[in-house]
Design a protein around this motif. Structure first.
Motif, PDB file in Angstrom:
ATOM      1  N   ALA A   1       0.855  -1.192   0.000  1.00 24.23           N
ATOM      2  CA  ALA A   1       0.000   0.000   0.000  1.00 24.23           C
ATOM      3  C   ALA A   1       0.881   1.228   0.000  1.00 24.23           C
ATOM      4  CB  ALA A   1      -0.921  -0.003   1.221  1.00 24.23           C
ATOM      5  N   PRO A   2       1.608   1.446  -1.092  1.00 26.23           N
ATOM      6  CA  PRO A   2       2.518   2.587  -1.122  1.00 26.23           C
ATOM      7  C   PRO A   2       1.752   3.896  -1.121  1.00 26.23           C
ATOM      8  CG  PRO A   2       2.357   1.593  -3.290  1.00 26.23           C
ATOM      9  CD  PRO A   2       1.573   0.720  -2.360  1.00 26.23           C
ATOM     10  N   ARG A   3       2.445   4.926  -0.687  1.00 26.12           N
ATOM     11  CA  ARG A   3       1.790   6.227  -0.607  1.00 26.12           C
ATOM     12  C   ARG A   3       1.344   6.703  -1.990  1.00 26.12           C
ATOM     13  NH1 ARG A   3       3.203  10.567   3.570  1.00 26.12           N
ATOM     14  NH2 ARG A   3       2.178   8.859   4.615  1.00 26.12           N
ATOM     15  N   GLU A   4       2.222   6.500  -2.996  1.00 27.77           N
ATOM     16  CA  GLU A   4       1.903   6.990  -4.330  1.00 27.77           C
ATOM     17  C   GLU A   4       1.316   5.855  -5.169  1.00 27.77           C
ATOM     18  OE1 GLU A   4       2.329  10.109  -4.761  1.00 27.77           O
ATOM     19  OE2 GLU A   4       3.538  10.489  -2.964  1.00 27.77           O
ATOM     20  N   GLY A   5       0.447   6.198  -6.086  1.00 22.97           N
ATOM     21  CA  GLY A   5      -0.039   5.240  -7.078  1.00 22.97           C
ATOM     22  C   GLY A   5      -1.219   4.411  -6.597  1.00 22.97           C
ATOM     23  N   TRP A   6      -1.737   3.615  -7.519  1.00 14.18           N
ATOM     24  CA  TRP A   6      -2.899   2.792  -7.218  1.00 14.18           C
ATOM     25  C   TRP A   6      -2.573   1.355  -7.580  1.00 14.18           C
ATOM     26  CZ3 TRP A   6      -5.550  -0.585 -10.236  1.00 14.18           C
ATOM     27  CH2 TRP A   6      -6.762  -1.094  -9.703  1.00 14.18           C
ATOM     28  N   SER A   7      -3.055   0.411  -6.806  1.00 15.92           N
ATOM     29  CA  SER A   7      -2.926  -0.988  -7.183  1.00 15.92           C
ATOM     30  C   SER A   7      -4.094  -1.732  -6.563  1.00 15.92           C
ATOM     31  CB  SER A   7      -1.596  -1.560  -6.700  1.00 15.92           C
ATOM     32  OG  SER A   7      -1.675  -1.868  -5.329  1.00 15.92           O
ATOM     33  N   PRO A   8      -4.442  -2.888  -7.131  1.00 15.70           N
ATOM     34  CA  PRO A   8      -5.597  -3.617  -6.579  1.00 15.70           C
ATOM     35  C   PRO A   8      -5.398  -4.022  -5.121  1.00 15.70           C
ATOM     36  CG  PRO A   8      -4.521  -4.868  -8.351  1.00 15.70           C
ATOM     37  CD  PRO A   8      -3.894  -3.531  -8.334  1.00 15.70           C
ATOM     38  N   ILE A   9      -4.142  -4.334  -4.726  1.00 15.65           N
ATOM     39  CA  ILE A   9      -3.929  -4.727  -3.325  1.00 15.65           C
ATOM     40  C   ILE A   9      -4.117  -3.531  -2.408  1.00 15.65           C
ATOM     41  CG2 ILE A   9      -2.277  -5.641  -1.669  1.00 15.65           C
ATOM     42  CD1 ILE A   9      -1.002  -7.174  -3.822  1.00 15.65           C
ATOM     43  N   LYS A  10      -3.599  -2.380  -2.871  1.00 12.50           N
ATOM     44  CA  LYS A  10      -3.763  -1.178  -2.065  1.00 12.50           C
ATOM     45  C   LYS A  10      -5.249  -0.886  -1.856  1.00 12.50           C
ATOM     46  CE  LYS A  10      -2.581   3.728  -2.129  1.00 12.50           C
ATOM     47  NZ  LYS A  10      -1.737   4.732  -2.794  1.00 12.50           N
ATOM     48  N   GLU A  11      -6.023  -1.139  -2.920  1.00 12.73           N
ATOM     49  CA  GLU A  11      -7.460  -0.894  -2.803  1.00 12.73           C
ATOM     50  C   GLU A  11      -8.087  -1.784  -1.734  1.00 12.73           C
ATOM     51  OE1 GLU A  11     -10.269   0.351  -6.240  1.00 12.73           O
ATOM     52  OE2 GLU A  11     -10.272  -1.833  -6.137  1.00 12.73           O
ATOM     53  N   VAL A  12      -7.684  -3.062  -1.765  1.00 11.82           N
ATOM     54  CA  VAL A  12      -8.227  -3.980  -0.757  1.00 11.82           C
ATOM     55  C   VAL A  12      -7.779  -3.569   0.641  1.00 11.82           C
ATOM     56  CG1 VAL A  12      -8.314  -6.372   0.018  1.00 11.82           C
ATOM     57  CG2 VAL A  12      -8.248  -5.865  -2.414  1.00 11.82           C
ATOM     58  N   LEU A  13      -6.484  -3.195   0.768  1.00 10.07           N
ATOM     59  CA  LEU A  13      -5.975  -2.812   2.087  1.00 10.07           C
ATOM     60  C   LEU A  13      -6.654  -1.551   2.600  1.00 10.07           C
ATOM     61  CD1 LEU A  13      -2.186  -3.626   1.678  1.00 10.07           C
ATOM     62  CD2 LEU A  13      -3.781  -4.706   3.275  1.00 10.07           C
ATOM     63  N   LEU A  14      -6.928  -0.625   1.689  1.00 12.65           N
ATOM     64  CA  LEU A  14      -7.642   0.586   2.102  1.00 12.65           C
ATOM     65  C   LEU A  14      -9.045   0.233   2.583  1.00 12.65           C
ATOM     66  CD1 LEU A  14      -6.760   3.460  -0.338  1.00 12.65           C
ATOM     67  CD2 LEU A  14      -6.866   3.550   2.154  1.00 12.65           C
ATOM     68  N   ASP A  15      -9.662  -0.708   1.880  1.00 12.76           N
ATOM     69  CA  ASP A  15     -10.976  -1.184   2.328  1.00 12.76           C
ATOM     70  C   ASP A  15     -10.898  -1.735   3.738  1.00 12.76           C
ATOM     71  OD1 ASP A  15     -12.835  -0.589   0.462  1.00 12.76           O
ATOM     72  OD2 ASP A  15     -12.606  -2.449  -0.684  1.00 12.76           O
ATOM     73  N   VAL A  16      -9.847  -2.534   3.961  1.00 15.10           N
ATOM     74  CA  VAL A  16      -9.677  -3.115   5.301  1.00 15.10           C
ATOM     75  C   VAL A  16      -9.486  -2.004   6.323  1.00 15.10           C
ATOM     76  CG1 VAL A  16      -8.203  -4.560   6.746  1.00 15.10           C
ATOM     77  CG2 VAL A  16      -8.722  -5.257   4.394  1.00 15.10           C
ATOM     78  N   ALA A  17      -8.623  -1.032   5.979  1.00 13.01           N
ATOM     79  CA  ALA A  17      -8.324   0.024   6.937  1.00 13.01           C
ATOM     80  C   ALA A  17      -9.563   0.844   7.258  1.00 13.01           C
ATOM     81  CB  ALA A  17      -7.217   0.919   6.389  1.00 13.01           C
ATOM     82  N   GLU A  18     -10.390   1.090   6.243  1.00 11.17           N
ATOM     83  CA  GLU A  18     -11.494   2.012   6.456  1.00 11.17           C
ATOM     84  C   GLU A  18     -12.785   1.312   6.880  1.00 11.17           C
ATOM     85  OE1 GLU A  18     -11.378   4.257   2.829  1.00 11.17           O
ATOM     86  OE2 GLU A  18      -9.916   5.660   3.678  1.00 11.17           O
TER      87      GLU A  18
END
Lengths: 563, 318
Positions: free
Chosen positions: A441-458
């Motif tokens: 879940a890097p600060r910059e950019g978008w990726s499908p894993i980051k999306e899932v992790l953001l879902d988890v976080a929020e």
């Protein structure tokens, strides 16, 4: 703990030469006493018209100086016995609690006490924690707790741990927290059904969680005793390793150190198609939602629609009347379809986009084709990662190529998230321990894993999916993931990193301390206590290496007990 | 009943008076130890026992004009003083100290004791009278009160074990004590020696002293032996007598004891020389400078005390 240690002891008086404010004040330390960093201090005072007030706080800084000396060189005269001076020691206290909440400064001259026992519990709000999880020990060996309400989603969730690799012992602390959760009574009736998924990203450190640590010392056992925790290994652990790429049709786990009790994992072509895993082959961060992501989504939906289940194998599908033998065959199907100008799969996307898509598909399939099986799979359900079977599920990814790592983490987290989403209630909780968050879940950019992790976080807080994330540098991790963590833990930081705004919750003194922390020491910030505190956690009572693993079955301490 | 009225000037102004008590006219008898004043006497300190330094500080809080019902007027003051000791035995530590507060009036007029509340403390000013009517007479009285207390403290310490007591300024008392007391005079105001003997002073090095000489104050018998010694090496820009101190012991010690005491003090004192940044370098010995700072602080906050005294006088005048 003896009775004496439960009674608060006078250590000095509030200074009148430094401003005392409701939030910060100085205590002059009496000559025969001491105060050290992180000591809890209480001051009782009387507010005119309002009655008694107790101010509790934590020592944030301590200073000593010569009084009456004017110049730096005076110290040498003092040591020669020529110049008489007094030595003054004072401790700066940051107030943590006012009982009742009347925000006035303590008056100069009032006696200050080092808080022990009940007073200490109050200063640190332990008395308000109905469900407290052992979080470690203060440097003087007193237990430290965190409030489960802020971990399980009731009032907050998630833990974020930062620190330099190797010294900061981030994963070990994450596992200590899990151990404390699972082996104390705090989870109550949900204890057995609460699960944790731990990704093993480096070495084979986490492959021995179910084995007691043979190198545990007596002092370590006492640490566990003070925390009210049993000494031992995790009780229920499932260890999963990726299937070996060159095993010739045998699902053998790819792992060196441990031969028994490890299950090989892979997915089937059918799962890949039906559950839309394609996107996790394209999981490196992108600048924005590029056209490739659109193409991936189109291909996923066409695959799902146009493939039918293979009647001869549970593990795969057939396309256009022919069975898809294996993952390579599936990739070929995809390539043919998108390269065909008249195929609806590619829509109106340009040749350049298609070429980029195919290039990445080829790169990914070369690295992780062995993780998706077709007709060769026998009883594939036994190799599907099952986090319900054990309390702690360790998924080894350390040997995999970076693309394969992203695929595995992406798929597992997505499945877990969807599972929790479909349950529709918080309990029992699922914990997810993931190191190297900056990669996923890097600060910059978008990726499908980051999306899932953001879902988890929020949304994980309401779904009961708790992220215990770790990274070397919080500054490189998506802000919203850090911001949603109720608990911030910091191990050894390098000084440049510590100066970044992500660590704004650390006061200057604590920030400097973060650069000299030893392995096993962390700084813990929790919602109840307004300043972060340094803690240490006991040496793991489970093995973290092959040579710590006690012989199975036997009591590792037997040889020392002189039968 | 005496009425007291404040002089609104800050007392530091118009006080040229410094330490006339330190240097009163006297006659020297240079040949009590030897007649040879050609070379300095080198001293070596055999023992390194405990040394005490005793000193006092004083401060005028408020100057006054006192008047009585007969229409007589005289200058006066509210003053504070503190005396204390430092014990040096490898470590320098503050020992006993005491405070005094006086309301002193000249011209033979006698004030009442005055109590003043400052914050949570009550300060009690003890009354004292000076016969003289000149402006400096009350300050003289305050100085005497301080010196009496210093002498009392020095004699109390000297009553203890075999130790060495170094009192700041002229030797304040001449009674026999168990431990020797040495007066150390910083200021070189008056030349007591004839030019023949005085010529030795510029040639002294640290750790050297002049021969003992008898010091006889006008109208008094011979009560003190004295000597000069150097604290630090002289510098080219200094005058001949810079960096020297005069020490005094009582004659009652006997010449032999006085001589060995002079040797010991002359050897050890350079080690306690004042710090180079001290306004009275090097004579303001480091332990004494530390003690003075400590005692000044014990006198209390000057502005607060002055304000309380003025308020008190305003109450009386109303």
């Amino acid at each position: 703990m003896s009775a004496v240690e439960n009674v608060s002891e006078p250590v000095g008086r509030i200074l009148g030469t430094e401003d005392a404010t409701p939030l910060t004040f100085w205590v002059g330390v009496a000559p025969d006493s001491y105060l050290q960093l992180d000591d809890a201090v209480v001051v009782d005072t009387e507010v005119p018209g309002r009655g008694p007030l107790r101010i509790a706080g934590i020592v944030q800084d301590v200073r000593a100086r010569h009084e009456g000396a004017q110049f730096d060189t005076d110290v040498f005269l003092v040591e020669r016995g020529v110049l008489p001076v007094d030595t003054a020691v004072a401790a700066q206290v940051v107030a943590t609690r006012f009982e009742p909440e009347v925000f006035v400064p303590p008056m100069p001259g009032l006696p200050a006490f080092r808080a022990r026992g009940k007073d200490r519990d109050e200063a640190l709000y332990f008395d308000q924690m109905e469900r407290r999880v052992p979080a470690g020990l203060t440097r003087d060996g007193e237990p430290m707790f965190l409030d489960l309400d802020f971990l399980d989603g009731t009032r907050g969730a998630h833990v974020n741990i930062s620190g330099i690799s190797g010294v900061a012992t981030k994963t070990t602390y994450a596992l200590f927290l899990l151990y404390a959760l699972f082996h104390s009574e705090v989870l109550g009736r949900y204890s057995t059904n609460t699960k944790a998924i731990v990704f093993n990203v480096k070495g084979e450190d986490l492959m021995w969680l179910d084995t007691p640590n043979a190198k545990l010392q007596q002092a370590d056992r006492e640490d566990y005793g003070r925390l009210g925790l049993p000494v031992g290994a995790f009780e229920s652990v499932g260890v999963w390793a990726p299937v070996r790429p060159d095993a010739g049709g045998q699902a053998v786990p790819q792992i060196e150190g441990r031969s028994q009790g490890v299950t090989a994992y892979y997915w089937t072509v059918r799962e890949f198609v039906r559950e839309k895993f394609l996107r996790f082959l394209f999981a490196e961060a992108e600048d924005e939602r590029s056209q490739i992501a659109d193409l991936v989504a189109r291909v996923e939906s066409h695959l799902d629609r146009e493939c039918v289940d293979d009647p001869e194998s549970d593990a795969t599908v057939s396309f256009g009347g022919y069975p898809v033998e294996d993952f390579d065959a599936l990739c070929e199907v995809i390539r043919e379809q998108v390269e065909d100008e008249h195929s609806p799969w590619r829509g109106r996307l340009s040749d350049a986009t298609v070429a980029a898509f195919v290039r990445r598909l080829d790169a990914a399939r070369f690295r992780m084709a062995h993780l998706v099986w077709g007709r060769a799979a026998e009883r594939p359900e036994r190799h599907r990662i099952d986090w319900e079977a054990n309390q702690v599920t360790v998924i080894d990814i350390h040997n995999l190529h970076d693309r394969a790592k992203r695929f595995v983490t992406g798929v597992v987290i997505k499945r877990l998230f969807e599972h929790k989403e479909s349950m529709g209630r918080r309990e029992p909780l699922a914990f997810l321990v993931l190191d190297e968050l900056n990669r996923y879940a890097p600060r910059e950019g978008w990726s499908p894993i980051k999306e899932v992790l953001l879902d988890v976080a929020e949304r994980g807080r309401s779904l009961g999916m708790i992220l215990v994330g770790a990274e070397q540098t919080a500054s490189e991790v998506e802000r919203r993931i850090i911001a949603n963590s109720a608990f911030r833990v910091v191990g050894r930081l390098d000084t440049a990193e510590a100066a970044r705004s992500e660590y704004g919750f650390l006061p200057a003194v604590t920030r400097s301390r973060a650069s000299i922390l030893k392995p096993g020491s962390m700084i813990l910030q929790q919602p109840h206590i307004p300043i972060p505190l340094q803690i240490r956690f006991p040496f793991p009572s489970w093995a973290t290496r092959a040579d710590e693993a006690a012989p199975p079955g036997g009591d590792p301490f037997r040889p020392f007990q002189g039968e | 009943m005496l009425s007291l009225r404040a002089d609104p000037w800050i007392p530091d102004f118009g006080m040229g008076f410094q330490a006339t008590l330190d240097e009163t006219p006297a006659r020297a008898d240079p040949f009590v130890e030897t007649e040879d004043w050609r070379v300095p006497i080198a001293c070596r300190d055999a023992e390194s026992g405990t040394v005490w330094f005793v000193d006092g500080v004083r401060r005028v809080e408020l100057r006054l004009i006192a008047g009585d019902e007969l229409g007589r007027h005289a200058p006066g003051l509210f003053g504070s003083f503190a005396v204390g000791a430092v014990r040096c035995d490898g470590r320098a530590t503050f020992a006993e100290h005491s405070l005094g507060r006086s309301v002193v009036v000249g011209g033979g007029l006698r004030p009442e004791p005055v109590e003043v509340r400052v914050g949570g403390a009550v300060l009690e000013y003890q009354p004292a009278t000076e016969p003289g009517g000149e402006p400096d007479a009350p300050l003289f009285g305050l100085q005497k009160a301080m010196m009496a207390q210093e002498a009392a403290l020095a004699s109390r310490i000297a009553a203890g074990k075999e130790e060495l007591v170094l009192a700041d300024g002229r030797l304040g008392f001449l009674d026999a004590t168990r431990s020797p007391v040495v007066g150390v005079v910083k200021r070189f105001v008056r030349a007591y020696l004839d030019p023949d003997q005085d010529a030795l002073l510029p040639r002294l090095s640290p750790g050297e002293r002049t021969p003992l000489f008898g010091l006889v104050y006008e109208g008094q018998p011979l009560e003190r032996y004295a000597w000069y010694m150097r604290l630090v090496r002289s510098r080219p820009e200094w005058h001949d007598h810079a960096g020297l101190v005069r020490c005094e012991v009582r004659v009652g010690l006997g010449l032999d004891d006085a001589r060995s005491l002079a040797d010991r003090v002359s050897a050890l004192l350079p080690g306690f020389a004042g710090r180079p940044f001290d306004p009275r370098f090097p004579q303001n010995l480091a332990p004494v400078a530390g003690l003075e700072r400590f005692l000044q602080h014990r006198l209390g906050h000057r502005g607060l005390i002055r304000r309380a005294l003025i308020a008190r006088l305003a109450e009386e005048a109303a």
